[in-house]
Write a protein that holds these residues in place. Structure first.
Motif, short mmCIF file in Angstrom:
data_model
loop_
_atom_site.label_atom_id
_atom_site.label_comp_id
_atom_site.label_asym_id
_atom_site.label_seq_id
_atom_site.Cartn_x
_atom_site.Cartn_y
_atom_site.Cartn_z
N GLY B 41 -3.18 -6.80 6.85
CA GLY B 41 -2.70 -5.73 7.72
C GLY B 41 -1.56 -4.96 7.09
O GLY B 41 -1.49 -3.73 7.18
N LYS B 42 -0.67 -5.69 6.42
CA LYS B 42 0.47 -5.04 5.77
C LYS B 42 0.02 -4.12 4.66
O LYS B 42 0.53 -3.01 4.51
CB LYS B 42 1.41 -6.11 5.17
N GLN B 43 -0.97 -4.57 3.87
CA GLN B 43 -1.46 -3.74 2.77
C GLN B 43 -2.14 -2.48 3.29
O GLN B 43 -1.93 -1.39 2.77
CB GLN B 43 -2.43 -4.54 1.88
N TRP B 44 -2.94 -2.66 4.36
CA TRP B 44 -3.57 -1.49 4.98
C TRP B 44 -2.50 -0.50 5.42
O TRP B 44 -2.57 0.68 5.12
CB TRP B 44 -4.36 -1.92 6.22
N ALA B 45 -1.50 -1.02 6.13
CA ALA B 45 -0.48 -0.15 6.71
C ALA B 45 0.28 0.59 5.62
O ALA B 45 0.55 1.79 5.73
CB ALA B 45 0.48 -0.98 7.56
N LEU B 46 0.60 -0.13 4.54
CA LEU B 46 1.38 0.48 3.45
C LEU B 46 0.69 1.70 2.88
O LEU B 46 1.27 2.78 2.77
CB LEU B 46 1.56 -0.54 2.32
N LEU B 47 -0.61 1.51 2.54
CA LEU B 47 -1.34 2.61 1.92
C LEU B 47 -1.56 3.74 2.91
O LEU B 47 -1.43 4.92 2.58
CB LEU B 47 -2.68 2.09 1.37
N TYR B 48 -1.88 3.37 4.15
CA TYR B 48 -2.16 4.39 5.17
C TYR B 48 -0.93 5.24 5.45
O TYR B 48 -1.01 6.46 5.56
CB TYR B 48 -2.66 3.71 6.45
N GLU B 49 0.22 4.57 5.52
CA GLU B 49 1.46 5.31 5.76
C GLU B 49 1.77 6.26 4.62
O GLU B 49 2.29 7.36 4.81
CB GLU B 49 2.63 4.34 5.95
N LYS B 50 1.43 5.81 3.42
CA LYS B 50 1.68 6.65 2.25
C LYS B 50 0.81 7.89 2.29
O LYS B 50 1.23 8.99 1.94
CB LYS B 50 1.39 5.83 0.97
#
Lengths: 317, 287
Positions: B41-50
């Protein structure tokens, strides 16, 4: 100017009174809330029984041994197929951890207090007192981390006990958190003993050692008692250290090297996932109610003893 | 005089806070639940936020039960779960007249970890069941060396706890000696240090431990939770990793669209590539 001053004084007084009252009201409201959420356990049959009419959270289910796989046993397994709320597992776990912490902390804290008030030179005293009191400022999660990483390995390697996360480890880590409480109260009481006590004893020919053991300690024993009681109250409610260091396994045994599960850490771990108003929820609040009552009584006893002791000494001065 | 200026200052500070609060333009998606899926979830969120400026994503663990409960209470937008939602939980949603919406986002092979120095290589469901219910307490009973088995497991709000109990222990209770840890990472760390330890958790976390091959019956061939075996379903502990939400969230005026867009992105090629990078198996083919 002067009437304006009186007015600001009055406003300030009311403000402070209101703030002080807020604290009292908050305690009362919290207690009322806990009682309201916990007490259905005594009469609400929807909570005490499952859908098919089997008892799950009645007093006998929670406090008496249950037949599990043909054996009498206590279990805390609230999310299993047949939920099991063996509260004794948690209560005994809490008492075991707290007991170890007091056994560890009390002698250390009391001796340190005697040293600091009777033997230490002025400069050294100025170092010791704040240092020990600083212990109280260490966040419990840091102590828990220390226990998890350092203490547990040490217990495994030096004492040869497996697993390293157990009642003993948690108790020692908890003891570190309790030392400053017992120390501060004992030290305060020792310092408040009138000089005349010590002088009279020395004048009668007793040496310092005898004076401490036969005069000082009996004189401050209520203070020491109060310190231990308050320390006990702090220890039994502590969550984080115990959660990290105790191994968190619901074993009911007399062995102090078994992992343990305690009341506060169970509430902390399990409160998030459960349906408001369900059986599991109510049982957790019931545990909270027991903890609250217990620490309240302990704090009351502690404060009462300290208060009376100070009064007595003040009368003698 | 001093009091007056103090009050003025207080008012000033208060209002400036209110002002700042009102200027917020970004939307925030809040997610909580499975610890198994936390890293993913964290990895998804990181890229998506970017990629999407102004979009913030807040993600927390706590266990699948914690996430589903928060979703039912309307406190979060998405619940990560490593187990299927229970009928009782659906009932609670229905009481609120909300409809559950389910997304399968990844495949996981629930892995059994032991210490690297442990000579055991494969275990059957029957053996695992007897180990975790406390019938077998010594490694020599299943062909290892003579020492006590130290059991590690998850806390009871965990989806992995429930999945393992339902599928391997066949709904029997865990032995009370299981040390309940919060998070797969803690289990892996403990088993890596403990020669006699055994633990279970997602296949993405396996640093420093040995992952045993698993078979259903003693006579079966045992499989390791590799990508191929998980994809083909040969690995017997293959499970779905879900994201749950409700129609109320998706129809919400403020951020319904944002949540929907995020979920679509997760099942896109880009999102599924992250599944693979983290160590799970994607539900959709990627190159």
């Amino acid at each position: 100017m002067s009437s304006k001053r009186i007015l600001t004084d009055k406003i300030f007084e009311y403000l402070v009174t209101i703030i002080a009252l807020t604290a009292v009201i908050a305690v009362i409201l919290i207690f009322v809330f806990i009682v309201k959420e916990a007490f259905p356990i005594f009469f609400d049959n929807e909570i005490r029984y499952d859908g098919k009419g089997n008892e799950i959270a009645t007093m006998s289910k929670m406090f008496l041994p249950q037949v599990i796989d043909g054996q009498l046993d206590f279990r805390w397994q609230p999310t299993s197929d047949i939920p099991k709320f063996g509260l004794l597992v948690l209560i005994v776990g809490s008492i075991k951890v707290t007991f170890i912490s007091i056994i560890f902390a009390a002698p250390l804290a009391i001796s340190a207090a005697i040293y600091s008030s009777q033997f230490a030179g002025r400069v050294f005293k100025e170092i010791i007192k704040p240092a020990i009191e600083l212990l109280a400022g260490i966040p419990s999660v840091v102590l828990g981390f220390f226990a998890l990483i350092v203490l547990a390995n040490w217990v495994e390697k030096v004492l040869g006990v497996k697993p390293g996360l157990n009642t003993f480890t948690a108790g020692i880590a908890l003891g570190i958190a309790v030392i400053p409480i017992i120390f501060t109260i004992t030290e305060d009481s020792l310092s408040s003993v009138p000089k005349s006590y010590v002088e009279a004893s020395l004048a009668l020919g007793a040496n310092k050692n005898q004076t401490i053991w036969r005069v000082l300690i009996p004189a401050v024993s209520p203070g020491i008692f109060a310190g231990v009681v308050l320390g006990f109250g702090r220890a039994i409610g502590e969550t984080m250290i115990v959660l990290m260091a105790s191994g968190n396994a619901g074993i009911l045994s007399a062995d102090f090297f078994d992992p343990a599960k305690t009341m506060p850490s169970t509430i902390a771990v399990e409160m998030g996932e459960i349906a408001t108003g369900g059986t599991h929820y109510t049982v957790l609040f019931f545990i909270g109610f027991m903890l609250f009552t217990f620490t309240f009584i302990l704090n009351y006893i502690g404060d009462f003893v300290v208060h009376r002791f100070k009064k007595k000494l003040a009368g003698l001065r | 005089m001093r009091i007056k200026s103090f009050i003025m200052l207080l008012l000033l500070v208060t209002f400036s806070f209110i002002y700042c609060g009102g200027r917020k333009t970004s939307t925030n998606i809040s997610i909580s639940g499975s610890d198994t899926m936390l890293e993913l979830g964290k990895q998804w969120a990181l890229l998506y936020e970017k990629q999407h400026k102004g979009q913030t994503i807040q993600i927390n663990g706590g266990g699948s039960g914690v996430g589903i409960n928060a979703l039912i209470q309307g406190r979060i937008d998405l619940a990560n779960a490593s187990r299927e939602i229970k009928p009782e939980e659906i009932k609670r949603l229905e009481k609120k007249k909300w409809k559950l919406i389910t997304y399968k986002t990844a495949l996981d092979g629930l892995s059994i970890y032991i210490n690297e120095k442990n000579p055991i290589n494969e275990l059957s469901f029957e053996q695992l069941k007897r180990i975790y219910t406390g019938e077998i307490t010594n490694w020599k009973q299943i062909g290892g060396k003579d020492s006590k088995i130290i059991l590690y497991g998850r806390q009871n709000s965990s989806g992995t706890y429930a999945y393992f109990r339902d599928n391997v222990l066949l709904k029997k209770d865990y032995s009370p000696t299981v040390q309940e840890l919060s998070g797969t990472g803690s289990i892996v760390r403990k088993v890596a240090q403990d020669i006699d330890g055994i633990g279970y958790g997602g296949k993405a976390y396996t640093m420093g431990v040995k992952v045993v091959k698993v078979k259903v019956k003693d006579s079966d061939i045992a499989y390791a939770p590799t990508d191929e075996n998980v994809a083909s379903g040969k690995y017997p502990l293959t499970r779905d990793l879900y994201i749950y939400t409700t129609d109320k969230v998706l129809n919400g005026k403020k951020k319904g669209d944002a949540v929907e867009k995020y979920i679509q992105w997760i099942s896109s090629e880009e999102g599924q590539k992250i599944v693979k990078d983290v160590g799970y198996y994607p539900v959709k083919k990627t190159n």
